[in-house]
Scaffold this active site. Sequence first.
Site, PDB file in Angstrom:
ATOM      1  CG  ASN A  69      75.535 -79.934 -23.641  1.00 28.71           C
ATOM      2  OD1 ASN A  69      75.296 -79.230 -24.630  1.00 28.71           O
ATOM      3  ND2 ASN A  69      76.156 -81.103 -23.735  1.00 28.71           N
ATOM      4  CD1 TRP A  70      70.108 -76.165 -22.791  1.00 29.38           C
ATOM      5  CD2 TRP A  70      69.506 -74.536 -24.222  1.00 29.38           C
ATOM      6  NE1 TRP A  70      69.492 -75.170 -22.069  1.00 29.38           N
ATOM      7  CE2 TRP A  70      69.112 -74.157 -22.921  1.00 29.38           C
ATOM      8  CE3 TRP A  70      69.237 -73.673 -25.285  1.00 29.38           C
ATOM      9  CZ2 TRP A  70      68.460 -72.950 -22.659  1.00 29.38           C
ATOM     10  CZ3 TRP A  70      68.594 -72.465 -25.034  1.00 29.38           C
ATOM     11  CH2 TRP A  70      68.211 -72.123 -23.731  1.00 29.38           C
ATOM     12  CE  LYS A  71      73.416 -83.887 -24.226  1.00 35.90           C
ATOM     13  NZ  LYS A  71      73.684 -85.299 -24.079  1.00 35.90           N
TER      14      LYS A  71
ATOM     15  CG  HIS B 207      79.754 -83.509 -24.486  1.00 34.80           C
ATOM     16  ND1 HIS B 207      79.188 -84.651 -24.993  1.00 34.80           N
ATOM     17  CD2 HIS B 207      78.981 -83.137 -23.441  1.00 34.80           C
ATOM     18  CE1 HIS B 207      78.109 -84.953 -24.281  1.00 34.80           C
ATOM     19  NE2 HIS B 207      77.970 -84.047 -23.335  1.00 34.80           N
TER      20      HIS B 207
ATOM     21  CD  GLU C  63      76.115 -86.115 -26.591  1.00 33.51           C
ATOM     22  OE1 GLU C  63      75.950 -84.938 -26.947  1.00 33.51           O
ATOM     23  OE2 GLU C  63      75.422 -86.653 -25.706  1.00 33.51           O
TER      24      GLU C  63
ATOM     25  CD  GLU D   3      79.174 -84.469 -19.201  1.00 34.69           C
ATOM     26  OE1 GLU D   3      78.159 -83.953 -18.726  1.00 34.69           O
ATOM     27  OE2 GLU D   3      79.389 -84.533 -20.424  1.00 34.69           O
TER      28      GLU D   3
ATOM     29  N   GLY E 235      72.616 -89.410 -21.050  1.00 31.49           N
ATOM     30  CA  GLY E 235      71.392 -89.608 -21.813  1.00 31.49           C
ATOM     31  C   GLY E 235      70.767 -90.981 -21.623  1.00 31.49           C
TER      32      GLY E 235
ATOM     33  CB  SER F  60      71.259 -89.746 -16.083  1.00 30.16           C
ATOM     34  OG  SER F  60      71.333 -90.318 -17.377  1.00 30.16           O
TER      35      SER F  60
ATOM     36  N   GLY G 174      72.341 -82.371 -19.333  1.00 31.67           N
ATOM     37  CA  GLY G 174      71.917 -82.399 -20.726  1.00 31.67           C
ATOM     38  C   GLY G 174      70.400 -82.331 -20.820  1.00 31.67           C
ATOM     39  N   GLY G 175      69.782 -83.495 -20.978  1.00 33.92           N
ATOM     40  CA  GLY G 175      68.335 -83.584 -21.211  1.00 33.92           C
ATOM     41  C   GLY G 175      67.497 -82.755 -20.251  1.00 33.92           C
TER      42      GLY G 175
HETATM   43  C1  PEP Z   1      75.569 -84.091 -21.190  1.00 35.58           C
HETATM   44  O1  PEP Z   1      75.279 -84.123 -22.358  1.00 35.58           O
HETATM   45  O2  PEP Z   1      76.535 -83.402 -20.824  1.00 35.58           O
HETATM   46  C2  PEP Z   1      74.762 -84.854 -20.254  1.00 35.58           C
HETATM   47  C3  PEP Z   1      75.222 -85.035 -19.046  1.00 35.58           C
HETATM   48  O3  PEP Z   1      73.546 -85.358 -20.694  1.00 35.58           O
HETATM   49  P1  PEP Z   1      72.344 -85.970 -19.806  1.00 35.58           P
HETATM   50  O4  PEP Z   1      72.174 -85.068 -18.615  1.00 35.58           O
HETATM   51  O5  PEP Z   1      71.179 -85.944 -20.712  1.00 35.58           O
HETATM   52  O6  PEP Z   1      72.772 -87.337 -19.385  1.00 35.58           O
END
Ligand code: PEP
Length: 253
Positions: A11-13, A97, A99, A169, A175, A215, A236-237
Amino acid sequence: MTTRRPMIAGNWKMHKTCPEAEDTARALVGQLTGKEEAEVMIAPPATALVPVSRIIGDTPVQLGAQNLFWENQGAYTGEVSAPMLVSAGCRYVIIGHSERRQYFGETDEGVNKKIKAAVAAGLVPVICIGESETERDGGKTFSVLDKQMEKGLEGLSEDQFSQAVMAYEPVWAIGTGRSATPEQAQEVHAHVRQFLEKRFGAQTAGAARILYGGSVKPANTAELMALPDIDGALVGGASLKPDTFAEIIHYKR
Ligand code: PEP
């Protein structure tokens, strides 16, 4: 026994302009052999879906969107519909999600409408659920997740759900660099599968992929993926850099 193909999704957000997204997709494709055990999906921002779809073309990388709106078309300024995502080359769409729930007021009822719109258009929804830190500390993890699933999946037939992917999640792990422990994740994934079994039956629940997100990095992927009810990762990251994401995809090496 059902075998579930693992899935590693990025997920590049709200990251990457079109040229940056194209470069990242090109570099990622270059890191793959085509023989990956896991299905690979990337979800770039909406502006980069079409250019990235041209790059990943016939490669094993699947395209996903990060959101949609439930109406097919109309006076909904700024929104993008499921048929539009299909026309941009998407096979998957992330829905619910944390966010979006946190910053854009997304509700379980909205998530439910979005899932139905996605399925109707032939997209595979990646349905995100997760508890906050306060909810976990208050012993409410399962009740929070149950409510998200009850309302989010309301009215969905077994057939409509059959392709869907669930993503657990925990909000406190997104994050933050602080992943759930394998024990915490497995406990929740088993609970989610039990919920799905009661709701859709053993066969559908047994075939459903449940991803963990929060993470995920190369160093913790293999131990998470070794657990019986963890079928993949939503990253994500660590999906933003092709080398790092490829390491996660190749977690078995
Ligand atoms: C996400 O945004 O779905 C996520 C899991 O982010 P991260 O891996 O950065 O915690």
